[in-house]
Design an enzyme around this catalytic site. Sequence first.
Site, PDB file in Angstrom:
ATOM      1  N   HIS A 137      14.477  59.170  -1.558  1.00  0.00           N
ATOM      2  CA  HIS A 137      13.972  60.295  -2.330  1.00  0.00           C
ATOM      3  C   HIS A 137      13.634  61.501  -1.472  1.00  0.00           C
ATOM      4  O   HIS A 137      13.592  62.614  -1.978  1.00  0.00           O
ATOM      5  CB  HIS A 137      12.753  59.886  -3.145  1.00  0.00           C
ATOM      6  N   ASP A 143      19.966  50.839  -6.344  1.00  0.00           N
ATOM      7  CA  ASP A 143      18.525  50.991  -6.524  1.00  0.00           C
ATOM      8  C   ASP A 143      18.329  51.434  -7.957  1.00  0.00           C
ATOM      9  O   ASP A 143      19.144  52.130  -8.502  1.00  0.00           O
ATOM     10  CB  ASP A 143      18.030  52.068  -5.549  1.00  0.00           C
ATOM     11  N   HIS A 145      16.297  53.421  -9.005  1.00  0.00           N
ATOM     12  CA  HIS A 145      15.962  54.841  -9.058  1.00  0.00           C
ATOM     13  C   HIS A 145      17.141  55.684  -8.617  1.00  0.00           C
ATOM     14  O   HIS A 145      17.942  55.281  -7.776  1.00  0.00           O
ATOM     15  CB  HIS A 145      14.759  55.122  -8.156  1.00  0.00           C
ATOM     16  N   ASP A 232      15.193  46.830  -6.598  1.00  0.00           N
ATOM     17  CA  ASP A 232      14.331  47.017  -7.761  1.00  0.00           C
ATOM     18  C   ASP A 232      15.115  46.964  -9.066  1.00  0.00           C
ATOM     19  O   ASP A 232      14.562  47.166 -10.125  1.00  0.00           O
ATOM     20  CB  ASP A 232      13.513  48.317  -7.659  1.00  0.00           C
TER      21      ASP A 232
END
Lengths: 411, 652
Positions: A137, A143, A145, A232
């Site tokens: 990020h 992932d 995200h 995740d």
Amino acid sequence: MRSKDKIAYYYDGDVGGVYFGPNHPMKPHRLCMTHHLVLSYDLHRKMEIYRPHKAYPVELAQFHSADYVEFLHRITPDTQHLFSNELAKYNLGEDCPVFENLFEFCQIYAGGTIDAARRLNNQLCDIAINWAGGLHHAKKYIDVHHGDGVEEAFYFTDRVMTVSFHKYGDMFFPGTGDVKETGEREGKYYAINVPLKDGIDDTSFTRLFKTIISKVVETYVPGAIVLQCGADSLAGDRLGCFNLSIDGHAECVRFVKKFNLPLLVTGGGGYTKENVARCWAVETGVLLDTELPNEIPENEYIKYFGPEYSLRIPNGHIENLNSKSYLSTIKMQVFENLRCIQHAPGVQMQEVPPDFYIPDFDEDEQNPDERMDQHTQDKHIQRDDEYYEGDHDNDQNMEDSLLIKEMAEKD
Amino acid sequence: MAGWSMLADGSALDCVKTPEKKLKQNDFWVDLKPGSNGSDIQLGSDKLRCEFEGFLVRFGKEICGRDCFRPLPPMLGDGQRVDLLKLLFAVRENGGCKVVSDDGLWDLVALESGLLGPNLCSTLKLIYIKYLDLLERWLMRVFDDNEHLMEFQDEIKDFLAKVPDQKKKRKDEAYPNLELEFKEVKSCADGEGLLALDSKRNVEKISDSKEGVIVLDGDMNGVGDEKKAHIDLGECVVNLEDNGKLFDNDEIEGVVTRLDGGSKCDDVVILDATNAEEESFCRKRKRESLCGLLNWVVGVAKDPCDPAIGSVPEWSVWKSHGKEEMWKQVLLAREAIFLKRQVESSADQWQKTQKMHPCMYDDQHGSNYNLRERFKCRKKLLSDKTVSQGRACSESSSASQSELDKNPCTEGMEDGLDKYLPGTSDLSTADSAIDKYASALEKYVPKRIPYGPRFEANVPEWTGVASENESDPKWLGTQVWPLEKVEHRYLIERDPIGKGRQDSCGCEVPGSIECVRFHIAEKRLRVKLELGSAFYRWKFDRMGEEVKISWTEEEEKKFEAILRSTPPPLQKCFWDQIFKIFPTKSRADLVSYYFNVYLLHRRGYQNRVTPNNIDSDDEEESGLVTNGNGHEADKSPNSILYSPKKPYANFR
């Protein structure tokens, strides 16, 4: 079948001791657990393991702004109250807390990825693994995200194609990654976003992943692949909302490996630490063509894997909100964008490996180890003669991968 | 107006592909004779631009031998489309690419190509090199060397020779067709004479302005003030859906196909360039019905108060009217266009040229569909669009209209919009103005991806080999394993790689605490022997339950007592307390103890006693949505810690 891949694995013993603080879901301790699990399955005998150099501030400043790097270097938990303006400016605080050894932690995981990429660039290995890397990020990677920082870094170039499979919607962090975000300027159509809804399962994820990645590889013909394997997306993750099994997640790794391109594998998210360790150990095995038996061998952390002490994890309970038509629409949209990419032969783009910045001062005393020649090294690496062709078509998952046209030459 | 706007939008996208298709159909270049007809083609006209782009695609394929071309039309970062033809001529007039580069004339070229904005030089140069350089080189050769002029080369020369003249004549109106002014609408001949595309654009443009609303409302002007008309319209549409039974599916689909077919009939608005055969078929069968409808719209556009148009009754009685009424057809068409997207998705027919947001295709629950929901989707899509391209004009206006009945504050903004929309403004100004308007309306505005060296990664040119100093082993990491020197001579019994745990053992009570402890210790010893120095370099000596060796029993009890006394979630103050109570231990030691001993112990206990309720983190059950003070934090969605719909409780 091509001769066995040479694998370089990066690990630093200091990284697992880092603590983000109470109530932060990121637990670098998962890296220790992963390493112990890898060793308990004796996977270390099939690969070379390196300790990464700690990336120098100048190296970090190759991408990040110098003042940001400098600030990270300077800030400590005890002094942070003096820097509230800067903390706000750099988005530090609750989500990104200032913790002890923050800078060293960054140096280690960034250094690992840099070293890994260099090793690939120099064709010293076929696959490089840095489970500590892949935190994606920070501005300027599979992932749950969206890899917004990475995408942003390469949003305007056609020399790196970013592909991100991630949860999108419901204001899920970071709120970017719509299928419509495809890159701009020279990079138009070179950023691919595959937004997914809650609860995607192995079957639909692996199918979508394989379809899109094959098409991407076919269209873009990358010189190297960076695969970010955030864990995740596994069922039961504390933050994630997908229903992937470890087999499904690993199937994606297996699939990408089959392209036989220089491959840099990194970690990423993953907030239920024993599942992260399971997942990355299995994937290390996949990259080494070694299938791991379900019964976890004894190791220091085996209690974390109870009460079953097995690699398999319970199925998720989240309803799959990704309808077939939704997924096929996404797929078609991505294909549509890919069709817009047509490489000019021999002009402009083409080969593109990055020159990494090399600090011009000497740090020999930090790396005193003498190197043996390659031949001697190889003899130390035990190789088994079993092949696991691995056509386990049971499951799938992954979060995002960057296809880097540039790194390393094509095979 | 949503439906119409989308059509027009689609056509804009399509026109790029159309010429290519024609080229294919006619096999060779037949369409490339723009100069010969002269009068209706000017440099910069949409048609010519499209044809030129089609030509470029074809050219690229011919010359490069395979698909080597790039997306057309090229766009600048701010959404401006680059007219390649203009660019080509601008460069040629200034002496060619080399001269322009050498003399630093790219700014001038940008100006002459009708592009606005700072720092366009490098972008434009890049575009030129990627798109046109090849052509320029090729033309040079053709012009220099007349030996092998093929038929189409002649045509190209013709083409290129004539256009500049026209350009000079027309210098003042760069885009006569595209930038049809508001006034022109009124002076236009009837719809037949007008290119369909143009008429659509006009209608669309009118609808963008305040008066444009009247197009839809028709004679409702007489009924009340305009604002009320909006509201009525919005509600009415919803009404139509709610009473969807009134129109059975066949009927709606009928309109769909008619509209579909009809729009294909009009040469410019081709929604799906791939359906060539269908197109000619449609042309015969369906043109008439659509013409009437289009004429009606055009008529309304020209003069909303024209008595010939007839009057539209109150919305409350709309549903009782049959579809023989023109205005009713328009409304149905509008609805049908929405519905059509649904039909397409289920039929798995992807309209290649329609860039619709996937949410439009999502499964519908129930037979009714919610236009408002859809509008929300579209609005989001819209604002997405405004980021990358400035062509969201038509859509934003429709979206904003739909919003009027709910959102009184937009009324004020509409007035603001009028300021942005002078009747004679050119399209690009209006676009950007509307973009502003749209984004002001949007709560969700996608993040603009920042551009420039401050934000982007630098990707250096590849020189062919990794740079020499990069191969220096010291930048590749320090090898820890395999060991570089043989450190011990004794043989270790090795398990095969990848062997799992063996469940049978010789312990007295297999699985007991003692058994487990024994096997862990045994494994540790083996690992230590095998790893040698690597064991220490990986800090294995400071991992696992052995960490407690440096702790006294008393300290351990104290640690545990503190943790027990502060129920989860762990607070920052908890660590402060720990640090205070163990002043001799470093923070790292304390954290290490926490992970390596305390949590492992607890987990071991849970595994045995409460196997259905285990968790390896103190924070877990408490949920992540608490802040350091123990209060519910206002976790913003921008937090990585925020996971909607996610039950924070441990569900294993």
